[in-house]
Design a protein around this motif. Sequence first.
Motif, PDB file in Angstrom:
ATOM      1  N   LYS A   1       0.809  -1.225   0.000  1.00 30.74           N
ATOM      2  CA  LYS A   1       0.000   0.000   0.000  1.00 30.74           C
ATOM      3  C   LYS A   1       0.840   1.271   0.000  1.00 30.74           C
ATOM      4  O   LYS A   1       0.347   2.345  -0.368  1.00 30.74           O
ATOM      5  N   SER A   2       2.123   1.165   0.396  1.00 30.86           N
ATOM      6  CA  SER A   2       2.995   2.337   0.381  1.00 30.86           C
ATOM      7  C   SER A   2       3.723   2.500  -0.951  1.00 30.86           C
ATOM      8  O   SER A   2       4.436   3.477  -1.145  1.00 30.86           O
TER       9      SER A   2
ATOM     10  N   ARG B   1       5.928   0.149  -2.196  1.00 29.99           N
ATOM     11  CA  ARG B   1       7.136  -0.666  -2.279  1.00 29.99           C
ATOM     12  C   ARG B   1       6.860  -1.914  -3.123  1.00 29.99           C
ATOM     13  O   ARG B   1       5.786  -2.505  -3.027  1.00 29.99           O
TER      14      ARG B   1
END
Length: 373
Positions: free
Chosen positions: A224-225, A227
């Motif tokens: 979700k970030s 990555r």
Amino acid sequence: MLRIEASGILGQSEINSIKACYTFSSFITLNNGDLLAAARRGDNKDSELEGLDFFISNDEGDNWSEPWEPFKDVYVDKIKGSLKLCYFTEISASHLLASFLWIDRTSHPGKELFNAEAEGCLPMRVLLSDSFNQGKTWSSLRSVEIPDEIGPPSLTNPIMKLPDGKLLMSIENNKKYHDKSTWKQKAVFLSSINNGKSWSSPFAVADDESGRIFNWDLRCGVDKSGRICSFAWTYDSHKEKFLNIHQRISVDAGQTWTKPKDLKIADQASHPALSKDGKIILPWVDRFQSRSIKVRIANNLYSEFNNSSEITIFEQTNKNSSKDNKLGKLLADMSIWNFGLPYADVLPSGKILVFYYAGNNKQMNLHWTRLTL
């Protein structure tokens, strides 16, 4: 702890027909909670008669619709070919992007996809199509322009969407069909900032400059970030030996990566399932040792895939081994390729759905297994 909750067959094969062998498969959860799946079918594992069946489930895989085939008789630049695989990406709640690998079946008539002697492939193209009604209808197929230096491109993963909207396509290079030069294999990404209308030049994401180590079938996930984690099916061309799966992590849209991490498991990874709480659920197929498909969990991108979390979802009963370690012969040996290609993702309930194929040279079904954590 992983547990098998349910299992069944999605693609029921029909011996001596164009549905005798199901192999490559994938699925996506639609905005309304339904599952849209695609599966390659054909009269054998590699055929000019192959095509793609689509299916829908509205109960997380317990039941599936009858298949339909949105794309038939596909020509590119007036050349007839076949569709080998399909992946789906959600661009927005109302926009799906499908990516396809197309095989030229005209330029080298009657030839198999892979030339074991030269280690080259038939001409291939990556095609795209859009749907704005949850996959019911699709736009005309369009071709992605990929530099000739990549050779016939292999599409190894669904197109990834990052939090800023950028799209990333994972491609693997190949040699042309009769090219007997040394194969310097690599995996590359292409990026798009306009929802797939145009794409950047390729940039390397798994590449051994010496040419010794091959990083095949790069399976990737995005948390979700934003990555990215990638998992490579790894081969040592000098020792003529398959190695363990290697993981890499990128925090800058694939521009730089951590050093390859040996996961101590072999050999070919699935598309990973990334849960909302950060866990990674990774099925993989081990064709050369245990002849099975197993699954493990890591608590986050940087955690270990501990063997205490391992379960087996398939095991082959006929365990014939290849006696030839030459690369071309290994890849062309059908006796040990009658199961595999797992594809996993997270369901709306948080459970994990895994697809894979299994059977024999004459008949292969597409199986599904649903796991709970």
